[in-house]
Write an enzyme that holds these catalytic residues in place. Structure first.
Site, mmCIF file in Angstrom:
data_model
loop_
_atom_site.group_PDB
_atom_site.id
_atom_site.type_symbol
_atom_site.label_atom_id
_atom_site.label_comp_id
_atom_site.label_asym_id
_atom_site.label_seq_id
_atom_site.Cartn_x
_atom_site.Cartn_y
_atom_site.Cartn_z
ATOM 1 N N GLU A 1 -0.901 -0.238 -9.376
ATOM 2 C CA GLU A 1 0.186 -1.640 -9.337
ATOM 3 C C GLU A 1 -0.761 -2.397 -7.909
ATOM 4 O OE1 GLU A 1 2.334 -4.893 -7.170
ATOM 5 O OE2 GLU A 1 1.243 -3.277 -6.061
ATOM 6 N N ASP B 1 -0.205 4.364 -5.751
ATOM 7 C CA ASP B 1 -1.308 3.715 -5.162
ATOM 8 C C ASP B 1 -1.239 3.034 -3.614
ATOM 9 O OD1 ASP B 1 -0.302 2.117 -6.854
ATOM 10 O OD2 ASP B 1 -2.672 0.602 -6.967
HETATM 11 ZN ZN LIG Z 1 3.742 -2.445 -3.027
#
Ligand SMILES: [Zn+2]
Length: 399
Positions: free
Chosen positions: A141, A76
């Site tokens: 994340e 992501d």
């Molecule tokens: Zn990162």
């Protein structure tokens, strides 16, 4: 069959997947397509929790007889910001002057692209490492990080997965490839101090209890004295007051309540419990001080609220892992990387509960910025470092 040995090609394919958190954007499918021909079994579990978006993750393993190395990361990316400000479109992977442009180029699709190229080259040359390699890749994340690495680790461990070491491919180098390997991180903790006073007329302070006076004593105690001078492996602990809120618009009214919020980054002098106890102790002592509250008989009436979960401090001491990576950098670049614990938290803080973990990836200068980009030469160099590491960590054995 063409193996994914070219990191620039791998990265271009990943950048072209618009995987802004929480969207998968095709990035995990692209990874799966690269990994299957290399002999990986691939699973893409989706995790959910009320109040947060569902997140797709990926766990891939290539089994062998020997130790188990895990590479961890995320596909992501953060939003592009002002798309018109980009010199090259953020999801096109265009190359100009030897640099590939795109969101995620360094944070951290680039690291993943290089690791896969390294594994592919190793398999191409040697038939495969003498042991198991897995990739633990989250799509969460840069977002709430609730349906990502924590759950993926639990999910894999529940299935019996065990790892001997892990590399996180986040961009750890401040200026040039080979600057820095991260071998630990400070802990992080946030809280709010809320002081309850008694509202009143600014001309009649004896009838009121100004919470701003009390809050000043408490904030002063949070800031002085310093918590420590730092340790052999860590910079000093620092506490930052990040907000002070009263919300009172009337100049002639003593307010009823005042709040200060703080974040503390602590080193290995402390753990989450001892630093919390220290804060409590400082506030209790300061609550009785009269400096800003002359004539008040009762101590400052305050409450302390801890926010979020604490991030724990950790330091990796696995010599085989650290030395092998460090020597791989020296072998490819000719420069010894610093072993550092600087910076904010990362997913390594979750992995350290399962196996020793270090972090090493690309140069982080342009991460999260407009025109995020990576030198194509750096992709080749990092692939070389990862390949060397794989060879040496598995003892150059053949399957
Ligand atoms: Zn990162």
């Amino acid at each position: 069959m063409k193996l994914p040995t070219d990191p620039a090609q791998n990265l271009a394919a990943l950048i072209r997947c618009p995987s802004v958190t929480p969207a998968e954007g095709g990035a995990l499918r692209t990874l799966e397509d690269m990994l299957r021909p290399l002999g990986f079994s691939v699973e893409r579990p989706v995790f959910s929790e009320a109040g947060t978006p569902d997140i797709e993750n990926l766990y891939a393993r290539r089994s062998g007889n020997g130790p188990h190395l895990m590479f961890a990361g995320h596909t992501d990316v953060v939003p592009v910001g002002d798309e018109a400000a980009w010199t090259h479109p953020p999801f096109a992977a265009e190359i100009a002057n030897g640099e590939m442009y795109g969101r995620g180029a360094v944070d951290m699709k680039g690291g993943i692209a290089c690791f896969i190229a390294a594994v592919a080259r190793h398999i191409d040359k040697n038939g495969g490492p003498k042991g198991s390699v897995s990739l633990l890749i989250t799509g969460d994340e840069e977002g709430p990080a609730i349906n990502g690495t924590v759950k993926l680790l639990e999910w894999a461990a529940d299935k019996g997965e065990k790892w001997d070491a892990s590399i996180v491919g986040e961009p750890t180098n401040p200026d040039a490839l080979g600057d820095m390997i991260k071998i630990g991180r400070r802990g992080s903790l946030s809280g709010s101090v809320i002081v309850n006073g008694r509202q009143g007329h600014a001309a009649y302070p004896q009838l009121a209890d100004n919470p701003v006076r009390g809050l000043m004593s408490l904030v002063d105690a949070l800031l002085h004295p310093v918590f420590d001078e730092g340790t052999k492996d860590f910079q000093p602990t620092n506490l930052e007051v990040t907000s002070i809120d009263v919300g009172n618009l009337a100049t002639n009214v003593i307010p009823a309540k005042a709040t200060a919020t703080f974040n503390i980054r602590f080193n290995d002098t402390w753990d989450a419990e001892t630093i919390q106890a220290e804060i409590h102790n400082r506030l209790d002592q300061a609550a009785g001080r009269k400096k800003y509250r002359p004539g008040k008989k009762t101590p400052v009436d305050y409450e302390l609220v801890w926010r979020d979960r604490p991030s724990h401090v950790f330091l990796t001491r696995d010599e085989k892992l650290i030395d092998t990576l460090s020597k791989s950098v020296v072998a490819v670049i000719g420069r010894t990387p610093a072993l550092s614990t600087s910076g904010g938290t990362s997913d390594a803080r979750f992995i350290k509960d399962y196996c020793p973990v270090v972090e090493f990836g690309l140069v982080g200068k342009t991460m999260h910025m407009v025109d995020e980009r990576v030198a194509v030469a750096d992709l080749e160099t990092l692939t070389g470092i990862y390949e060397r590491f794989i060879e040496d960590w598995f003892g150059q054995g053949l399957t």
